[in-house]
Design an enzyme around this catalytic site. Structure first.
Site, PDB file in Angstrom:
ATOM      1  N   GLY A  10       0.838  -1.212   0.000  1.00 28.67           N
ATOM      2  CA  GLY A  10       0.000   0.000   0.000  1.00 28.67           C
ATOM      3  C   GLY A  10       0.864   1.249   0.000  1.00 28.67           C
ATOM      4  O   GLY A  10       1.986   1.238  -0.523  1.00 28.67           O
ATOM      5  N   GLY A  13       4.142   0.756   2.176  1.00 29.33           N
ATOM      6  CA  GLY A  13       4.965  -0.328   1.642  1.00 29.33           C
ATOM      7  C   GLY A  13       5.624   0.065   0.334  1.00 29.33           C
ATOM      8  O   GLY A  13       6.840  -0.104   0.147  1.00 29.33           O
ATOM      9  N   ARG A  87     -11.560  -0.131  18.329  1.00 32.95           N
ATOM     10  CA  ARG A  87     -10.120  -0.395  18.412  1.00 32.95           C
ATOM     11  C   ARG A  87      -9.846  -1.891  18.502  1.00 32.95           C
ATOM     12  O   ARG A  87      -8.890  -2.401  17.944  1.00 32.95           O
ATOM     13  CB  ARG A  87      -9.532   0.302  19.641  1.00 32.95           C
ATOM     14  N   ASN A  94      -5.908  -6.620  12.279  1.00 33.50           N
ATOM     15  CA  ASN A  94      -4.486  -6.450  11.978  1.00 33.50           C
ATOM     16  C   ASN A  94      -3.627  -7.524  12.626  1.00 33.50           C
ATOM     17  O   ASN A  94      -2.590  -7.910  12.084  1.00 33.50           O
ATOM     18  CB  ASN A  94      -4.006  -5.038  12.372  1.00 33.50           C
ATOM     19  N   HIS A 174       3.684   4.667  20.457  1.00 29.26           N
ATOM     20  CA  HIS A 174       3.301   5.427  19.268  1.00 29.26           C
ATOM     21  C   HIS A 174       1.825   5.789  19.392  1.00 29.26           C
ATOM     22  O   HIS A 174       0.961   5.158  18.821  1.00 29.26           O
ATOM     23  CB  HIS A 174       3.548   4.574  18.017  1.00 29.26           C
TER      24      HIS A 174
HETATM   25  O1  TXD Z   1       4.688   5.084  12.289  1.00 27.92           O
HETATM   26  C1  TXD Z   1       3.984   4.139  12.093  1.00 27.92           C
HETATM   27  N1  TXD Z   1       4.166   3.001  12.746  1.00 27.92           N
HETATM   28  C2  TXD Z   1       2.900   4.212  11.086  1.00 27.92           C
HETATM   29  C3  TXD Z   1       1.992   3.106  10.963  1.00 27.92           C
HETATM   30  C4  TXD Z   1       2.902   5.249  10.111  1.00 27.92           C
HETATM   31  C5  TXD Z   1       2.095   5.142   9.006  1.00 27.92           C
HETATM   32  C6  TXD Z   1       1.202   4.033   8.778  1.00 27.92           C
HETATM   33  N2  TXD Z   1       1.077   3.181   9.902  1.00 27.92           N
HETATM   34  C7  TXD Z   1       0.297   1.948   9.751  1.00 27.92           C
HETATM   35  O2  TXD Z   1       0.860   1.130   8.722  1.00 27.92           O
HETATM   36  C8  TXD Z   1      -1.126   2.145   9.318  1.00 27.92           C
HETATM   37  O3  TXD Z   1      -1.926   2.507  10.403  1.00 27.92           O
HETATM   38  C9  TXD Z   1      -1.468   0.758   8.785  1.00 27.92           C
HETATM   39  O4  TXD Z   1      -1.725  -0.112   9.870  1.00 27.92           O
HETATM   40  C10 TXD Z   1      -0.149   0.317   8.126  1.00 27.92           C
HETATM   41  C11 TXD Z   1      -0.137   0.478   6.621  1.00 27.92           C
HETATM   42  O5  TXD Z   1      -0.423   1.806   6.287  1.00 27.92           O
HETATM   43  P1  TXD Z   1      -0.605   2.221   4.728  1.00 27.92           P
HETATM   44  O6  TXD Z   1      -0.838   3.662   4.700  1.00 27.92           O
HETATM   45  O7  TXD Z   1       0.486   1.620   3.923  1.00 27.92           O
HETATM   46  O8  TXD Z   1      -1.966   1.451   4.402  1.00 27.92           O
HETATM   47  P2  TXD Z   1      -2.510   0.974   2.983  1.00 27.92           P
HETATM   48  O9  TXD Z   1      -2.128   1.903   1.916  1.00 27.92           O
HETATM   49  O10 TXD Z   1      -3.953   0.663   3.205  1.00 27.92           O
HETATM   50  O11 TXD Z   1      -1.721  -0.402   2.728  1.00 27.92           O
HETATM   51  C12 TXD Z   1      -1.938  -1.541   3.456  1.00 27.92           C
HETATM   52  C13 TXD Z   1      -1.756  -2.687   2.504  1.00 27.92           C
HETATM   53  C14 TXD Z   1      -2.843  -2.758   1.414  1.00 27.92           C
HETATM   54  O12 TXD Z   1      -2.250  -2.711   0.132  1.00 27.92           O
HETATM   55  C15 TXD Z   1      -3.514  -4.098   1.667  1.00 27.92           C
HETATM   56  O13 TXD Z   1      -3.952  -4.749   0.478  1.00 27.92           O
HETATM   57  C16 TXD Z   1      -2.396  -4.856   2.336  1.00 27.92           C
HETATM   58  O14 TXD Z   1      -1.815  -3.927   3.215  1.00 27.92           O
HETATM   59  N3  TXD Z   1      -2.830  -6.045   3.036  1.00 27.92           N
HETATM   60  C17 TXD Z   1      -2.115  -7.189   3.047  1.00 27.92           C
HETATM   61  N4  TXD Z   1      -0.944  -7.492   2.497  1.00 27.92           N
HETATM   62  C18 TXD Z   1      -0.493  -8.758   2.663  1.00 27.92           C
HETATM   63  N5  TXD Z   1      -1.148  -9.691   3.382  1.00 27.92           N
HETATM   64  C19 TXD Z   1      -2.342  -9.415   3.954  1.00 27.92           C
HETATM   65  N6  TXD Z   1      -2.999 -10.344   4.649  1.00 27.92           N
HETATM   66  C20 TXD Z   1      -2.872  -8.106   3.789  1.00 27.92           C
HETATM   67  N7  TXD Z   1      -4.005  -7.514   4.220  1.00 27.92           N
HETATM   68  C21 TXD Z   1      -3.978  -6.238   3.766  1.00 27.92           C
END
Ligand code: TXD
Length: 311
Positions: A10, A13, A87, A94, A174
């Protein structure tokens, strides 16, 4: 060439892949459950390599097998909280995603170091440690570099001084209770408290605490991704280059700061083994009180996880 697999292609990533490719640090695998998306993003990024002159392999996949023999696994997979979702709902969803990501990647890369980004960060890092059964050196969470970078950016905006001269340390969980340590933060060695008037410093601290929310409110959909992913790339670089870089990260506490069996944001030395050392600051009473409050909030989420998921 080293290999880094990023689970979740996403916003964070794929942007992590971008920063990593620019550094020509490792071959990259972008893995996601959405069909075609990681493949498309990887191909697009790969096609940028001739332009920036970097020789990096970038592969998109829906199959964990492609992550085989990774040196580092970065977990960003997960969902964000949607209206109506509690939550605990988010935690359960997650935890399922991160738990699978951690155990599946470990099968293919038994020697990898895990960097966790998915929220709730401290608790997802804890889950990764428990699910993989790895020693604490090999699981580290990203939060503090981002929170500290936000504070550094705000200090630079206020003072006009180069970001390179500004060192800030934001520790703790965090979340809203994060702990910006103004006493340990400085501009070219000058304590922040001496450089800035109290009201300006307080405003910076408050803005740092709410930094994630500020971006969410502006974006309307999704959350910050440039700075969080830059932080992941910095961690990966420190590990692969054995830099022994001291940065705030979430690490498993085993007595440090009086905390046990929980992840918490502390200064961590990152090198080839992952968490090489945890640095213990001497805290004054006020800082200790902030630490305790933040630790209590993180502990609560850890306890909620333990009720929802078998570890
Ligand atoms: O500082 C920090 N720790 C953070 C945390 C800063 C920014 C974002 N933060 C957290 O990272 C946010 O609250 C989310 O829990 C994650 C990912 O954030 P992002 O902005 O990248 O979210 P997206 O764009 O929705 O991407 C998540 C991707 C998406 O493409 C889904 O299809 C994928 O995760 N996804 C999976 N990939 C693999 N396997 C499984 N099971 C899966 N489920 C969802």
């Amino acid at each position: 060439m080293n290999k880094i697999s990023i689970i979740g292609a996403g916003m964070t990533g794929s942007t992590t892949a971008h920063w990593l490719a620019e550094r020509e640090l490792a071959d990259i695998v972008l893995m996601d459950v959405v069909e075609g998306m990681p493949q498309g993003k990887s191909l697009d990024l790969l096609e940028a390599m001739p332009i920036i002159g970097k020789d990096v392999e970038i592969v998109g996949t829906n199959d964990y097998a492609a992550t085989k023999d990774s040196d580092i696994v970065i977990i960003t997979a997960g969902v964000a909280r949607k209206p109506g979702m509690s939550r605990d709902d988010l935690l359960t969803i997650n935890a399922g995603i991160v738990g699978t990501a951690a155990t599946e990647t470990l099968k293919y890369s038994p020697d990898a170091i895990f960097v966790v980004l998915t929220n709730p960060l401290d608790t997802m890092a804890y889950l990764t440690l428990k699910k993989t059964g790895l020693p604490r050196e090999r699981v580290v969470g990203q939060a503090g570099i981002l929170d500290s970078a936000r504070m550094r950016a705000f200090v630079a905006m206020e003072t006009g001084v180069s970001v390179e001269n500004i060192d800030c340390y934001v520790l703790g969980g965090h979340g809203d209770e994060m702990v910006p340590l103004t006493r340990h933060s400085n501009i070219a060695g000058i304590p922040l408290k001496e450089y800035l008037p109290a009201d300006k410093l307080e405003a910076i601290v408050n803005r740092t605490r709410k930094g994630g929310g500020e971006i969410v409110n502006l974006l309307k959909t999704g959350s910050a991704f440039y700075a969080p992913s830059a932080a992941c790339a910095q961690m990966a670089e420190a590990i692969l280059k054995n830099k022994n870089l001291i940065v705030p990260c979430a690490a498993h506490m085993e007595g440090e700061y009086g905390l046990n069996d929980m992840f918490f944001g502390v200064p961590v030395m990152l090198g080839n083994n992952g968490v090489e050392r945890i640095i213990e600051y001497k805290l004054d009473d006020e800082e200790k009180a902030m630490f305790d409050k933040s630790a209590a909030a993180v502990k609560e989420t850890h306890e909620a996880l333990k009720k929802l998921v078998t570890l």
